[in-house]
Design a protein around this motif. Sequence first.
Motif, PDB file in Angstrom:
ATOM      1  N   TRP A   6       0.850  -1.193   0.000  1.00 55.62           N
ATOM      2  CA  TRP A   6       0.000   0.000   0.000  1.00 55.62           C
ATOM      3  C   TRP A   6       0.888   1.247   0.000  1.00 55.62           C
ATOM      4  O   TRP A   6       1.957   1.243   0.577  1.00 55.62           O
ATOM      5  N   THR A   7       0.406   2.313  -0.635  1.00 59.42           N
ATOM      6  CA  THR A   7       1.143   3.570  -0.704  1.00 59.42           C
ATOM      7  C   THR A   7       0.367   4.661   0.018  1.00 59.42           C
ATOM      8  O   THR A   7      -0.805   4.911  -0.299  1.00 59.42           O
ATOM      9  N   VAL A   8       1.003   5.298   0.995  1.00 59.77           N
ATOM     10  CA  VAL A   8       0.356   6.386   1.732  1.00 59.77           C
ATOM     11  C   VAL A   8       0.258   7.607   0.821  1.00 59.77           C
ATOM     12  O   VAL A   8       1.255   8.051   0.226  1.00 59.77           O
ATOM     13  N   ILE A   9      -0.957   8.140   0.679  1.00 62.25           N
ATOM     14  CA  ILE A   9      -1.188   9.266  -0.226  1.00 62.25           C
ATOM     15  C   ILE A   9      -1.790  10.482   0.470  1.00 62.25           C
ATOM     16  O   ILE A   9      -2.017  11.510  -0.176  1.00 62.25           O
ATOM     17  N   GLY A  10      -2.060  10.381   1.762  1.00 67.06           N
ATOM     18  CA  GLY A  10      -2.673  11.520   2.429  1.00 67.06           C
ATOM     19  C   GLY A  10      -2.953  11.261   3.893  1.00 67.06           C
ATOM     20  O   GLY A  10      -2.476  10.279   4.478  1.00 67.06           O
ATOM     21  N   SER A  11      -3.765  12.140   4.471  1.00 71.77           N
ATOM     22  CA  SER A  11      -4.040  12.075   5.905  1.00 71.77           C
ATOM     23  C   SER A  11      -5.483  12.458   6.192  1.00 71.77           C
ATOM     24  O   SER A  11      -6.176  13.039   5.353  1.00 71.77           O
ATOM     25  N   VAL A  12      -5.911  12.124   7.402  1.00 73.80           N
ATOM     26  CA  VAL A  12      -7.271  12.410   7.864  1.00 73.80           C
ATOM     27  C   VAL A  12      -7.194  13.381   9.029  1.00 73.80           C
ATOM     28  O   VAL A  12      -6.356  13.225   9.931  1.00 73.80           O
ATOM     29  N   SER A  13      -8.072  14.381   9.021  1.00 77.17           N
ATOM     30  CA  SER A  13      -8.125  15.335  10.124  1.00 77.17           C
ATOM     31  C   SER A  13      -9.566  15.666  10.464  1.00 77.17           C
ATOM     32  O   SER A  13     -10.492  15.314   9.726  1.00 77.17           O
ATOM     33  N   ALA A  14      -9.755  16.335  11.593  1.00 77.69           N
ATOM     34  CA  ALA A  14     -11.096  16.719  12.020  1.00 77.69           C
ATOM     35  C   ALA A  14     -11.574  17.925  11.207  1.00 77.69           C
ATOM     36  O   ALA A  14     -10.783  18.734  10.724  1.00 77.69           O
ATOM     37  N   GLY A  15     -12.896  18.039  11.089  1.00 72.52           N
ATOM     38  CA  GLY A  15     -13.460  19.193  10.393  1.00 72.52           C
ATOM     39  C   GLY A  15     -14.691  18.822   9.600  1.00 72.52           C
ATOM     40  O   GLY A  15     -15.092  17.663   9.541  1.00 72.52           O
ATOM     41  N   GLU A  16     -15.293  19.825   8.992  1.00 71.76           N
ATOM     42  CA  GLU A  16     -16.448  19.599   8.133  1.00 71.76           C
ATOM     43  C   GLU A  16     -16.033  18.681   6.988  1.00 71.76           C
ATOM     44  O   GLU A  16     -14.998  18.899   6.358  1.00 71.76           O
TER      45      GLU A  16
END
Length: 324
Positions: A292-302
Amino acid sequence: MPTPSTPAEKKITLAALGEFGLISSVTAGRTQPASTLLGPGDDAAVVAAPDGRVVACTDVLVEGVHFRFDWSSPEQVGRKAAAANLADVAAMGAVPTALLVGLACPADTDVPVLQAITDGLWAEAAAAGAGVVGGDVAASSQLVLSVTALGSLEGRPPVTRGGARPGDVVAVAGRLGWAAAGWAVLARGFRSPVAVVGAHRVPEPPYAAGPQAARAGATSMIDVSDGLLADLGHVAGASGVVIDVRSSVFSVAGRLADVGQALGVDPVHWILTGGEDHALVATFPSGAPEGWTVIGSVSAGEPAVLVDGRPYEGGPAGWEHFSP
């Protein structure tokens, strides 16, 4: 769209063979996996479900909308129809076990065309470890395939779209942008590069990566059928989070770069918004598993999907059937 046909002296139509003759011709001598307890030939099939749960999904493919016989062979159409469903099963973290196939077509459809479609269905099912266990045939003014896939969770909880959490990483398994580039080539009347066109004709979902992600603790997962950004939008909405994709992590293959240059398209656009590759994209609480290749991130918000911290401005995020 034109339908492939055999020479007139060899032409055998569905009307001549009949519904049950067709069913017999496409099921005889086929091998089933161990999960098929009772295959085609009765009122219904019986498929093993060891932990008492069955993952199920359905897709409908319509000639002229999802496939064209002047672009793809009947066998390729069958493989694509199977892959679209089997990838959905894998995206739940499950192992595919069976396909059910509904076929509607004109009575004058050539039987060899239908046999080749089912050859493709059987071949793709076998590649995923599943069987074709039953279905139905009906008359229609155009060819339509409806495929239902079943799968086993093997005792694990399903991996849904709604579990992504702030702090997770976003990772992808499988190729992105190839099918969209292939469609762009075909739409302009070309038939090469073969590797790019072939990606549109027959996707290559990473079936084993779905259960692998589930075992690795994936918090959410989806298959990329409509476009990476569009499908991540479903995850962001269901999970109530912001997903930020980093465009710099994508490596553009030489073939995609060549096609993009020839057609005047930035291939990263195909990677971000192109559908039908049926790659898997998932979120993990820490690093992604091998392959698997990491392509981004998750954060809080709308809920939102961003590219490099901003809304994507390169056009639609993906395919939408009923958009104007």
